[in-house]
Motif scaffolding. Structure first.
Motif, PDB file in Angstrom:
ATOM      1  N   GLU A   9       9.077  -0.916  -6.791  1.00  0.00           N
ATOM      2  CA  GLU A   9       7.834  -0.537  -6.122  1.00  0.00           C
ATOM      3  C   GLU A   9       6.952   0.269  -7.085  1.00  0.00           C
ATOM      4  OE1 GLU A   9       7.213   3.226  -3.410  1.00  0.00           O
ATOM      5  OE2 GLU A   9       8.367   1.684  -2.358  1.00  0.00           O
ATOM      6  N   THR A  10       5.699  -0.090  -7.168  1.00  0.00           N
ATOM      7  CA  THR A  10       4.768   0.487  -8.138  1.00  0.00           C
ATOM      8  C   THR A  10       4.721   2.011  -8.074  1.00  0.00           C
ATOM      9  OG1 THR A  10       3.419  -1.513  -8.078  1.00  0.00           O
ATOM     10  CG2 THR A  10       2.367   0.478  -8.934  1.00  0.00           C
ATOM     11  N   GLU A  11       4.614   2.579  -6.890  1.00  0.00           N
ATOM     12  CA  GLU A  11       4.502   4.041  -6.756  1.00  0.00           C
ATOM     13  C   GLU A  11       5.750   4.747  -7.306  1.00  0.00           C
ATOM     14  OE1 GLU A  11       4.316   7.139  -3.089  1.00  0.00           O
ATOM     15  OE2 GLU A  11       2.889   5.473  -2.999  1.00  0.00           O
ATOM     16  N   LEU A  12       6.914   4.204  -7.016  1.00  0.00           N
ATOM     17  CA  LEU A  12       8.152   4.799  -7.513  1.00  0.00           C
ATOM     18  C   LEU A  12       8.230   4.689  -9.033  1.00  0.00           C
ATOM     19  CD1 LEU A  12      10.904   6.142  -7.139  1.00  0.00           C
ATOM     20  CD2 LEU A  12      11.860   3.860  -6.706  1.00  0.00           C
ATOM     21  N   ILE A  13       7.934   3.523  -9.571  1.00  0.00           N
ATOM     22  CA  ILE A  13       7.977   3.327 -11.025  1.00  0.00           C
ATOM     23  C   ILE A  13       7.006   4.289 -11.713  1.00  0.00           C
ATOM     24  CG2 ILE A  13       7.539   1.707 -12.924  1.00  0.00           C
ATOM     25  CD1 ILE A  13      10.095   1.104 -11.387  1.00  0.00           C
ATOM     26  N   LEU A  16       8.582   7.704 -11.825  1.00  0.00           N
ATOM     27  CA  LEU A  16       9.654   7.776 -12.811  1.00  0.00           C
ATOM     28  C   LEU A  16       9.094   7.839 -14.229  1.00  0.00           C
ATOM     29  CD1 LEU A  16      12.240   5.264 -11.287  1.00  0.00           C
ATOM     30  CD2 LEU A  16      12.103   7.741 -10.960  1.00  0.00           C
ATOM     31  N   VAL A  17       8.067   7.055 -14.500  1.00  0.00           N
ATOM     32  CA  VAL A  17       7.416   7.078 -15.815  1.00  0.00           C
ATOM     33  C   VAL A  17       6.789   8.452 -16.060  1.00  0.00           C
ATOM     34  CG1 VAL A  17       5.513   6.134 -17.189  1.00  0.00           C
ATOM     35  CG2 VAL A  17       7.063   4.591 -15.978  1.00  0.00           C
ATOM     36  N   GLN A  18       6.187   9.035 -15.031  1.00  0.00           N
ATOM     37  CA  GLN A  18       5.595  10.365 -15.153  1.00  0.00           C
ATOM     38  C   GLN A  18       6.655  11.404 -15.525  1.00  0.00           C
ATOM     39  OE1 GLN A  18       4.078  11.997 -11.477  1.00  0.00           O
ATOM     40  NE2 GLN A  18       2.907  13.590 -12.537  1.00  0.00           N
ATOM     41  N   GLY A  28       9.632   8.707 -23.912  1.00  0.00           N
ATOM     42  CA  GLY A  28      10.116   8.474 -22.556  1.00  0.00           C
ATOM     43  C   GLY A  28      10.055   7.011 -22.156  1.00  0.00           C
ATOM     44  N   MET A  29      10.756   6.705 -21.095  1.00  0.00           N
ATOM     45  CA  MET A  29      10.762   5.351 -20.544  1.00  0.00           C
ATOM     46  C   MET A  29       9.379   4.977 -20.023  1.00  0.00           C
ATOM     47  SD  MET A  29      13.723   3.768 -20.235  1.00  0.00           S
ATOM     48  CE  MET A  29      15.355   4.174 -20.728  1.00  0.00           C
ATOM     49  N   ASN A  30       9.057   3.707 -20.167  1.00  0.00           N
ATOM     50  CA  ASN A  30       7.844   3.193 -19.544  1.00  0.00           C
ATOM     51  C   ASN A  30       8.245   2.065 -18.595  1.00  0.00           C
ATOM     52  OD1 ASN A  30       8.055   0.697 -20.982  1.00  0.00           O
ATOM     53  ND2 ASN A  30       6.974   1.586 -22.721  1.00  0.00           N
ATOM     54  N   VAL A  31       7.280   1.464 -17.962  1.00  0.00           N
ATOM     55  CA  VAL A  31       7.570   0.427 -16.972  1.00  0.00           C
ATOM     56  C   VAL A  31       8.346  -0.733 -17.585  1.00  0.00           C
ATOM     57  CG1 VAL A  31       5.332  -0.736 -17.229  1.00  0.00           C
ATOM     58  CG2 VAL A  31       6.580  -0.930 -15.083  1.00  0.00           C
ATOM     59  N   TRP A  32       8.056  -1.046 -18.860  1.00  0.00           N
ATOM     60  CA  TRP A  32       8.727  -2.162 -19.529  1.00  0.00           C
ATOM     61  C   TRP A  32      10.210  -1.882 -19.755  1.00  0.00           C
ATOM     62  CZ3 TRP A  32       6.401  -6.753 -20.105  1.00  0.00           C
ATOM     63  CH2 TRP A  32       5.013  -6.790 -19.944  1.00  0.00           C
ATOM     64  N   HIS A  33      10.595  -0.621 -19.816  1.00  0.00           N
ATOM     65  CA  HIS A  33      12.000  -0.253 -19.958  1.00  0.00           C
ATOM     66  C   HIS A  33      12.671  -0.052 -18.601  1.00  0.00           C
ATOM     67  CE1 HIS A  33      10.249   1.533 -23.797  1.00  0.00           C
ATOM     68  NE2 HIS A  33      11.002   0.536 -24.201  1.00  0.00           N
ATOM     69  N   ALA A  51      10.362  13.707  -2.153  1.00  0.00           N
ATOM     70  CA  ALA A  51       9.703  13.602  -3.455  1.00  0.00           C
ATOM     71  C   ALA A  51      10.743  13.382  -4.546  1.00  0.00           C
ATOM     72  CB  ALA A  51       8.906  14.868  -3.751  1.00  0.00           C
ATOM     73  N   VAL A  52      10.477  12.449  -5.448  1.00  0.00           N
ATOM     74  CA  VAL A  52      11.369  12.206  -6.575  1.00  0.00           C
ATOM     75  C   VAL A  52      11.120  13.288  -7.620  1.00  0.00           C
ATOM     76  CG1 VAL A  52      11.996  10.614  -8.429  1.00  0.00           C
ATOM     77  CG2 VAL A  52      11.449   9.721  -6.159  1.00  0.00           C
ATOM     78  N   ILE A  53      12.171  14.078  -7.908  1.00  0.00           N
ATOM     79  CA  ILE A  53      12.034  15.178  -8.863  1.00  0.00           C
ATOM     80  C   ILE A  53      12.961  15.027 -10.071  1.00  0.00           C
ATOM     81  CG2 ILE A  53      11.193  16.795  -7.122  1.00  0.00           C
ATOM     82  CD1 ILE A  53      14.037  18.039  -7.123  1.00  0.00           C
ATOM     83  N   GLY A  54      13.748  13.958 -10.103  1.00  0.00           N
ATOM     84  CA  GLY A  54      14.629  13.736 -11.236  1.00  0.00           C
ATOM     85  C   GLY A  54      15.040  12.287 -11.349  1.00  0.00           C
ATOM     86  N   VAL A  55      15.418  11.898 -12.560  1.00  0.00           N
ATOM     87  CA  VAL A  55      15.862  10.523 -12.801  1.00  0.00           C
ATOM     88  C   VAL A  55      16.834  10.521 -13.974  1.00  0.00           C
ATOM     89  CG1 VAL A  55      13.893   9.992 -14.315  1.00  0.00           C
ATOM     90  CG2 VAL A  55      15.106   8.132 -13.166  1.00  0.00           C
ATOM     91  N   VAL A  56      17.824   9.644 -13.895  1.00  0.00           N
ATOM     92  CA  VAL A  56      18.753   9.424 -15.005  1.00  0.00           C
ATOM     93  C   VAL A  56      19.002   7.920 -15.095  1.00  0.00           C
ATOM     94  CG1 VAL A  56      20.818   9.806 -13.572  1.00  0.00           C
ATOM     95  CG2 VAL A  56      20.966  10.079 -16.059  1.00  0.00           C
ATOM     96  N   GLN A  57      19.111   7.419 -16.349  1.00  0.00           N
ATOM     97  CA  GLN A  57      19.331   5.991 -16.557  1.00  0.00           C
ATOM     98  C   GLN A  57      20.574   5.764 -17.412  1.00  0.00           C
ATOM     99  OE1 GLN A  57      16.683   7.349 -18.472  1.00  0.00           O
ATOM    100  NE2 GLN A  57      15.104   7.355 -16.924  1.00  0.00           N
TER     101      GLN A  57
END
Length: 153
Positions: A9-13, A16-18, A28-33, A51-57
């Protein structure tokens, strides 16, 4: 609370990019990654009050399918220093363990004392290697590994 990201979903991506941009700038990661990692790797988001406040890949190590490589972890600026990163990592390690992952590896800038201390003291990561110029001239990285049996519930 963490969730395995399954949607592109665009808003979530964009969120995460932010987070990635705040933490790593151009590295940092971008949409292509992110989109391929969501579809073929593991991306966990941490939410607080929706609210999304963290991400790990993570991505799988093809030479050792019981090992995951942690690509990055990002916490929103306003949430840093509150234990969010530790909780996100702990919960993601538990999730990986349930998928038969036994080991996690990461690289970190050796001068990133806060991150190195978190990995070592909170989780028991061990420094196993040093890679000079890993991401280009002067971009050295410390390799750290963790056996998940030592930290999961």
């Amino acid at each position: 609370m963490i969730e395995l990201v399954r949607t592109t979903e665009t808003e979530l991506i964009e969120r995460l990019v932010q987070l990635e941009s705040e933490a790593f700038g151009e590295g940092g990661m971008n949409v292509w990654h992110l989109v391929p990692l969501i579809r073929h790797g593991r991306v966990y988001a941490f939410r607080k009050d929706e609210a999304v406040i963290g991400v790990v890949q993570y991505m799988l190590d093809w030479d050792n399918p019981q090992k995951a490589y942690m690509i990055g972890v990002s916490i929103s600026q306003e949430s840093r220093g509150q234990g969010v990163g530790a909780e996100l990592l702990r919960d993601s390690f538990n999730a990986l363990s349930k998928e038969n992952i036994k080991e996690v590896e990461l690289t970190v800038e050796r001068n990133n004392i806060v991150a190195v201390k978190l990995y070592e003291s909170k989780f028991g990561f061990l420094s196993t290697d040093f890679r000079p110029n890993e991401y280009g001239e002067g971009e050295d990285r410390l390799v750290m590994k963790l056996m998940l049996a030592n930290v999961v519930n």
